[in-house]
Design a protein around this motif. Structure first.
Motif, PDB file in Angstrom:
ATOM      1  N   ALA A  41       0.791  -1.230   0.000  1.00 53.88           N
ATOM      2  CA  ALA A  41       0.000   0.000   0.000  1.00 53.88           C
ATOM      3  C   ALA A  41       0.823   1.279   0.000  1.00 53.88           C
ATOM      4  N   VAL A  42       2.014   1.262   0.603  1.00 52.27           N
ATOM      5  CA  VAL A  42       2.785   2.506   0.714  1.00 52.27           C
ATOM      6  C   VAL A  42       4.171   2.371   0.073  1.00 52.27           C
ATOM      7  N   ASP A  43       4.358   1.387  -0.791  1.00 50.20           N
ATOM      8  CA  ASP A  43       5.677   1.181  -1.388  1.00 50.20           C
ATOM      9  C   ASP A  43       6.176   2.414  -2.120  1.00 50.20           C
ATOM     10  N   ASP A  44       5.283   3.067  -2.869  1.00 45.88           N
ATOM     11  CA  ASP A  44       5.703   4.242  -3.630  1.00 45.88           C
ATOM     12  C   ASP A  44       6.059   5.401  -2.710  1.00 45.88           C
ATOM     13  N   GLN A  45       5.301   5.569  -1.606  1.00 47.95           N
ATOM     14  CA  GLN A  45       5.608   6.638  -0.665  1.00 47.95           C
ATOM     15  C   GLN A  45       6.933   6.383   0.047  1.00 47.95           C
ATOM     16  N   VAL A  46       7.163   5.138   0.445  1.00 40.84           N
ATOM     17  CA  VAL A  46       8.415   4.800   1.127  1.00 40.84           C
ATOM     18  C   VAL A  46       9.606   5.041   0.203  1.00 40.84           C
ATOM     19  N   GLU A  47       9.456   4.723  -1.070  1.00 36.33           N
ATOM     20  CA  GLU A  47      10.537   4.971  -2.021  1.00 36.33           C
ATOM     21  C   GLU A  47      10.865   6.456  -2.108  1.00 36.33           C
ATOM     22  N   LEU A  48       9.834   7.302  -2.145  1.00 35.35           N
ATOM     23  CA  LEU A  48      10.058   8.750  -2.180  1.00 35.35           C
ATOM     24  C   LEU A  48      10.708   9.238  -0.884  1.00 35.35           C
ATOM     25  N   VAL A  49      10.258   8.676   0.252  1.00 37.96           N
ATOM     26  CA  VAL A  49      10.842   9.056   1.541  1.00 37.96           C
ATOM     27  C   VAL A  49      12.324   8.712   1.574  1.00 37.96           C
ATOM     28  N   ARG A  50      12.686   7.543   1.093  1.00 35.81           N
ATOM     29  CA  ARG A  50      14.098   7.139   1.104  1.00 35.81           C
ATOM     30  C   ARG A  50      14.942   7.988   0.178  1.00 35.81           C
ATOM     31  N   LYS A  51      14.335   8.521  -0.867  1.00 35.22           N
ATOM     32  CA  LYS A  51      15.052   9.411  -1.784  1.00 35.22           C
ATOM     33  C   LYS A  51      15.006  10.867  -1.325  1.00 35.22           C
ATOM     34  N   MET A  60      13.071  16.420   4.206  1.00 34.50           N
ATOM     35  CA  MET A  60      13.425  17.819   3.999  1.00 34.50           C
ATOM     36  C   MET A  60      12.195  18.680   4.240  1.00 34.50           C
ATOM     37  N   ARG A  61      12.408  19.969   4.420  1.00 28.65           N
ATOM     38  CA  ARG A  61      11.303  20.909   4.585  1.00 28.65           C
ATOM     39  C   ARG A  61      11.200  21.796   3.356  1.00 28.65           C
ATOM     40  N   MET A  62       9.961  22.161   3.034  1.00 29.52           N
ATOM     41  CA  MET A  62       9.718  22.959   1.846  1.00 29.52           C
ATOM     42  C   MET A  62       8.674  24.028   2.169  1.00 29.52           C
ATOM     43  N   PRO A  63       8.900  25.271   1.786  1.00 24.75           N
ATOM     44  CA  PRO A  63       7.894  26.299   2.024  1.00 24.75           C
ATOM     45  C   PRO A  63       6.635  26.055   1.186  1.00 24.75           C
ATOM     46  N   LYS A  64       5.530  26.577   1.674  1.00 22.77           N
ATOM     47  CA  LYS A  64       4.257  26.326   1.006  1.00 22.77           C
ATOM     48  C   LYS A  64       4.246  26.841  -0.426  1.00 22.77           C
ATOM     49  N   TRP A  65       4.846  28.002  -0.655  1.00 27.72           N
ATOM     50  CA  TRP A  65       4.785  28.562  -2.003  1.00 27.72           C
ATOM     51  C   TRP A  65       5.495  27.666  -3.020  1.00 27.72           C
ATOM     52  N   LEU A  66       6.623  27.074  -2.603  1.00 30.19           N
ATOM     53  CA  LEU A  66       7.360  26.211  -3.518  1.00 30.19           C
ATOM     54  C   LEU A  66       6.632  24.877  -3.705  1.00 30.19           C
ATOM     55  N   LEU A 102       7.618   7.719   9.678  1.00 27.86           N
ATOM     56  CA  LEU A 102       7.678   6.829   8.518  1.00 27.86           C
ATOM     57  C   LEU A 102       9.099   6.761   7.970  1.00 27.86           C
ATOM     58  N   ALA A 103       9.763   7.917   7.901  1.00 24.95           N
ATOM     59  CA  ALA A 103      11.146   7.948   7.418  1.00 24.95           C
ATOM     60  C   ALA A 103      12.058   7.133   8.334  1.00 24.95           C
ATOM     61  N   GLN A 107      12.404  12.722  -1.297  1.00 23.95           N
ATOM     62  CA  GLN A 107      11.563  13.426  -2.258  1.00 23.95           C
ATOM     63  C   GLN A 107      10.129  13.576  -1.754  1.00 23.95           C
ATOM     64  N   PHE A 108       9.944  13.364  -0.443  1.00 25.93           N
ATOM     65  CA  PHE A 108       8.634  13.520   0.192  1.00 25.93           C
ATOM     66  C   PHE A 108       8.834  14.508   1.348  1.00 25.93           C
TER      67      PHE A 108
END
Length: 314
Positions: A184-194, A258-264, A248-249, A196-197
């Motif tokens: 169910a969360v394989d794609d999310q975990v992959e992004l977390v490891r990279k 990582m952190r990202m501002p809302k506008w970006l 999860l990470a 990219q989430f």
């Protein structure tokens, strides 16, 4: 009881078939691909190929099964996730799922009426999409957020459609939280490891989660009790993104997000992703526990993430 499971090879369908069989029910389960019929046979279900968007195909499959209850789990979410994510355009990314929740629901209800099936259980959704006013945790008495002005609106309208149509027909809509569990969360975990989430803004938006096996057990109860109305099927701990995403990470053995501002984030991922991470509302499961007698094996995503990701690594 004879159960017709529309959508038997999805992540929830594969967990639901064994629980229905263990409870003594006969299961006819559908797939869109003949290649997946052996999977259904291995699970113990009678498999049938069906196109949920073809009224004749649905009518023939339901007539063949002669069920006492129809369980509507048809989505194309796995198909959407198999391609490149398009968070900026969820209306396009989930276009087929939107049709399955509107046209597909109509086809199942028409087939139920034609064959005198008295009850239908349908999949709805309750993770971060509670109305964005008032408190952070919503009950079934609170409306879902319509996402007005967002590209997520067609998906939310489809969810409202399936709920209204099924409840009007005397059935039950189960608002599942965000799924986790096998596949169910394989794609999310992959992004977390990279990495990219990212966490967006303060990560203050709430979400509700549910393990697939707990979602399945609630569905079995709804079938057996011929439940009606709407139920939130979520775990005991709705939580903000700044809690569940770092956990999860950590469970995935990844560095902190990582952190990202809302506008970006709005520029890169669109309005819906920003809303989920910063303004989302979670849900209460009190009604399902009280009225269905539902008990969770995984009451919190905290231990659930740890268990599932440990299992995935062994």
């Amino acid at each position: 009881m004879r159960v017709f499971l529309a959508g038997g090879t999805g992540v929830l369908g594969r967990r639901l078939v064994p629980q229905l069989l263990a409870a003594g029910h006969q299961v006819t389960a559908t797939t869109t691909s003949p290649d997946k019929l052996p999977l259904l046979a291995d699970l113990g279900a009678k498999g049938v190929v069906m196109d949920g968007l073809d009224a004749a195909s649905v009518g023939e499959a339901v007539a063949f099964a002669r069920p006492d209850t129809i369980v509507h789990q048809m989505t194309a979410i796995s198909v959407a996730h198999a391609g490149k994510p398009d968070l900026k355009h969820p209306d396009r990314w989930f276009a087929r799922t939107i049709r399955l929740r509107t046209e597909g629901t109509d086809n199942l209800l028409a087939a139920a009426e034609a064959t005198d099936v008295p009850h239908i259980v349908a999949q709805s959704y309750a993770s971060w999409n509670g109305i964005r006013r008032g408190g952070w945790v919503k009950t079934e008495d609170d409306p879902l957020d319509p996402e007005t002005g967002s590209r997520a609106r067609p998906g939310m309208e489809a969810i409202r459609y399936v709920e209204d149509a099924v409840v009007k027909a005397g059935g039950v809509a189960l608002r599942y939280g965000a799924f986790y569990g096998p596949g169910a969360v394989d794609d999310q975990v992959e992004l977390v490891r990279k990495r990219q989430f990212p966490l967006v803004g303060g990560g203050t938006g709430y979400s509700s989660w549910i393990h697939l096996d707990d979602a399945a057990s609630a569905t079995v109860l709804a079938v057996e009790q011929r439940a009606t109305g709407v139920f939130n099927i979520v775990d005991d701990e709705p939580a903000p993104a700044n809690q569940w995403l770092p956990h999860l990470a950590a469970c995935a053995g990844a560095r902190p997000p990582m952190r990202m501002p809302k506008w970006l984030a709005r520029l890169l991922a669109g309005d819906a992703a920003v809303t989920m991470m910063t303004e989302g509302r979670g849900f209460s499961n009190a009604k399902a526990k009280r009225e269905l007698g539902w008990e969770l094996r995984h009451p919190s995503w905290r231990q659930g993430f740890e268990h599932e990701l440990k299992e995935a690594r062994t």
